[in-house]
Design a protein around this motif. Sequence first.
Motif, PDB file in Angstrom:
ATOM      1  N   GLY A 131       0.817  -1.216   0.000  1.00  0.00           N
ATOM      2  CA  GLY A 131       0.000   0.000   0.000  1.00  0.00           C
ATOM      3  C   GLY A 131       0.841   1.253   0.000  1.00  0.00           C
ATOM      4  N   LEU A 132       1.973   1.217   0.715  1.00  0.00           N
ATOM      5  CA  LEU A 132       2.860   2.374   0.754  1.00  0.00           C
ATOM      6  C   LEU A 132       3.498   2.609  -0.616  1.00  0.00           C
ATOM      7  CD1 LEU A 132       4.126   4.490   2.659  1.00  0.00           C
ATOM      8  CD2 LEU A 132       5.982   2.872   3.074  1.00  0.00           C
ATOM      9  N   LEU A 133       3.923   1.531  -1.258  1.00  0.00           N
ATOM     10  CA  LEU A 133       4.491   1.665  -2.600  1.00  0.00           C
ATOM     11  C   LEU A 133       3.448   2.197  -3.583  1.00  0.00           C
ATOM     12  CD1 LEU A 133       6.509  -1.670  -2.861  1.00  0.00           C
ATOM     13  CD2 LEU A 133       7.446   0.643  -2.686  1.00  0.00           C
ATOM     14  N   PHE A 134       2.228   1.729  -3.418  1.00  0.00           N
ATOM     15  CA  PHE A 134       1.167   2.111  -4.354  1.00  0.00           C
ATOM     16  C   PHE A 134       0.791   3.586  -4.220  1.00  0.00           C
ATOM     17  CE2 PHE A 134      -3.264   2.407  -5.696  1.00  0.00           C
ATOM     18  CZ  PHE A 134      -3.246   1.724  -6.898  1.00  0.00           C
ATOM     19  N   ALA A 135       0.760   4.071  -2.985  1.00  0.00           N
ATOM     20  CA  ALA A 135       0.247   5.420  -2.751  1.00  0.00           C
ATOM     21  C   ALA A 135       1.328   6.500  -2.693  1.00  0.00           C
ATOM     22  CB  ALA A 135      -0.557   5.446  -1.444  1.00  0.00           C
ATOM     23  N   ARG A 136       2.559   6.111  -2.367  1.00  0.00           N
ATOM     24  CA  ARG A 136       3.572   7.137  -2.127  1.00  0.00           C
ATOM     25  C   ARG A 136       4.757   7.071  -3.084  1.00  0.00           C
ATOM     26  NH1 ARG A 136      -0.001   9.129  -0.127  1.00  0.00           N
ATOM     27  NH2 ARG A 136      -0.370   9.747   2.039  1.00  0.00           N
ATOM     28  N   PHE A 137       5.236   5.882  -3.422  1.00  0.00           N
ATOM     29  CA  PHE A 137       6.437   5.783  -4.253  1.00  0.00           C
ATOM     30  C   PHE A 137       6.041   5.523  -5.699  1.00  0.00           C
ATOM     31  CE2 PHE A 137       7.860   4.791   0.015  1.00  0.00           C
ATOM     32  CZ  PHE A 137       8.897   5.696   0.139  1.00  0.00           C
ATOM     33  N   VAL A 138       5.487   6.530  -6.292  1.00  0.00           N
ATOM     34  CA  VAL A 138       4.948   6.420  -7.650  1.00  0.00           C
ATOM     35  C   VAL A 138       5.945   7.015  -8.638  1.00  0.00           C
ATOM     36  CG1 VAL A 138       3.054   7.106  -9.152  1.00  0.00           C
ATOM     37  CG2 VAL A 138       2.623   6.590  -6.745  1.00  0.00           C
TER      38      VAL A 138
ATOM     39  N   GLU B  70       5.839  -0.020 -14.410  1.00  0.00           N
ATOM     40  CA  GLU B  70       6.979  -0.205 -13.504  1.00  0.00           C
ATOM     41  C   GLU B  70       6.551  -0.016 -12.050  1.00  0.00           C
ATOM     42  OE1 GLU B  70      10.435   1.465 -16.588  1.00  0.00           O
ATOM     43  OE2 GLU B  70       9.898   2.590 -14.776  1.00  0.00           O
ATOM     44  N   GLY B  71       5.748   1.024 -11.818  1.00  0.00           N
ATOM     45  CA  GLY B  71       5.284   1.273 -10.456  1.00  0.00           C
ATOM     46  C   GLY B  71       4.427   0.136  -9.930  1.00  0.00           C
TER      47      GLY B  71
ATOM     48  N   PRO C 195      -2.355   8.812  -7.531  1.00  0.00           N
ATOM     49  CA  PRO C 195      -1.309   9.255  -8.471  1.00  0.00           C
ATOM     50  C   PRO C 195      -1.150   8.346  -9.670  1.00  0.00           C
ATOM     51  CG  PRO C 195      -0.368   8.413  -6.424  1.00  0.00           C
ATOM     52  CD  PRO C 195      -1.823   8.532  -6.194  1.00  0.00           C
ATOM     53  N   LEU C 196      -1.499   7.048  -9.546  1.00  0.00           N
ATOM     54  CA  LEU C 196      -1.378   6.137 -10.681  1.00  0.00           C
ATOM     55  C   LEU C 196      -2.620   6.139 -11.556  1.00  0.00           C
ATOM     56  CD1 LEU C 196       0.406   3.074  -9.043  1.00  0.00           C
ATOM     57  CD2 LEU C 196       1.306   4.557 -10.824  1.00  0.00           C
TER      58      LEU C 196
ATOM     59  N   TYR D 286      -2.612  -0.345 -17.502  1.00  0.00           N
ATOM     60  CA  TYR D 286      -2.346  -1.386 -16.504  1.00  0.00           C
ATOM     61  C   TYR D 286      -3.021  -1.049 -15.182  1.00  0.00           C
ATOM     62  CZ  TYR D 286       1.104  -3.273 -19.714  1.00  0.00           C
ATOM     63  OH  TYR D 286       1.705  -3.832 -20.807  1.00  0.00           O
ATOM     64  N   PHE D 287      -3.496  -2.089 -14.527  1.00  0.00           N
ATOM     65  CA  PHE D 287      -4.002  -1.921 -13.171  1.00  0.00           C
ATOM     66  C   PHE D 287      -3.726  -3.193 -12.378  1.00  0.00           C
ATOM     67  CE2 PHE D 287      -7.824  -4.566 -13.429  1.00  0.00           C
ATOM     68  CZ  PHE D 287      -8.087  -4.586 -14.793  1.00  0.00           C
ATOM     69  N   LEU D 288      -3.922  -3.095 -11.079  1.00  0.00           N
ATOM     70  CA  LEU D 288      -3.571  -4.164 -10.159  1.00  0.00           C
ATOM     71  C   LEU D 288      -4.817  -4.976  -9.799  1.00  0.00           C
ATOM     72  CD1 LEU D 288      -0.757  -4.695  -8.909  1.00  0.00           C
ATOM     73  CD2 LEU D 288      -1.569  -3.516  -6.853  1.00  0.00           C
TER      74      LEU D 288
END
Length: 374
Positions: A27-34, A47-48, A98-99, A201-203
Amino acid sequence: MNPEYPLPGDTLKVLKRFELSQCQNPGLLFARFVPDLRADKEVRRREGLENVRKAAPDGKLLEGFRQRWQELVAAFQGEIFEATTEWRLIVGLGQKGPLEVGFTFHRLYGIPIIPGSALKGLARAYAYLVERRGESDIDFCDIFGRAPKLEETSQAGKAIFFDAIPLSQPQFDLDIMNPHYPKYYQGDEPPTDWQSPVPIYFLALKPGSCFAFAVGWRGLLDSEGQRLRSLAVKWLKAGLEELGAGAKTSAGYGYFYFISPPQPAQPADATSQLVRTSQTIQPAPATSVAAPTSVPSQSLMPSEELIWRTGTVREYQPGLGRGRLVDDETGEELRFDRNAITEKGWSPGKKHKVRYAVAQREGRVMVVKIQQAR
């Protein structure tokens, strides 16, 4: 850490020492490290999402969270059951982020969850659409509550729908939406055939993801309270099985089943640790915990009258042995399993025309035979 992030210099120096592969919070990668999406948007978005897909939450952290969740459910007189996704599941696709493709994660632990508010809405939708219950029904109002009308006061529902949590390490897939007329949807051109599809792309969670669900009760859990709580559980199970949860249910996402797929016999003590634990901590008698609500046996009953109809297969998953078809005349969608297939070696494919026979069992219309339409 990629220096492209627009952060204060001191913060960036600290983060540069951090490798994304070390992060165990999807969740942190998804919402913050974009990634920066200003150039090569779809490539960077993929990539994200790949970084999120590869992240594995800490097992001990998840186990501790599950134990606290069980204790919370027990404190609110909850009944727990488990269900498994037939195919992929995505919850929160429409959320802004952001994604530009959403997904619902637990805010602290970063694991995928199904919000209790969504499950309450699903159970309510089933009761309203299928059972024809509404705010004129006392049971309906006791479970879900109702909004005030004119000078009447509002009523709070007594059923508490908890967030559903995963019972194992979440496994993600990357999926795509593939609009063939991107310029048309942007309002630039008519829907012409020379436009190039641009995959988005989506998860999504992989098929076979197992979740724990719980419905608690606010107030006295006497015989009447247990009846209403069981009714709420019944509606939620039916909603998960027949309406589906999350996004893209019309494409087969989000449907659950309550029986295990065919597998070798397991020892008696190999049942779910979570269910066994929940049975010991619930103060009220456990009623229908993890009880199968799935399709009864498809074997033909003696003197049973069959009604033959024609339909079109919407999907069939050979691995799970479960599928859905749509009646050609009424448009009604029905489920079937591999036991109903009468022709040895034949597997119904999508859009196959079939003849099928139905019978009335346990108050439900069941598909008991299915074969190719000649």
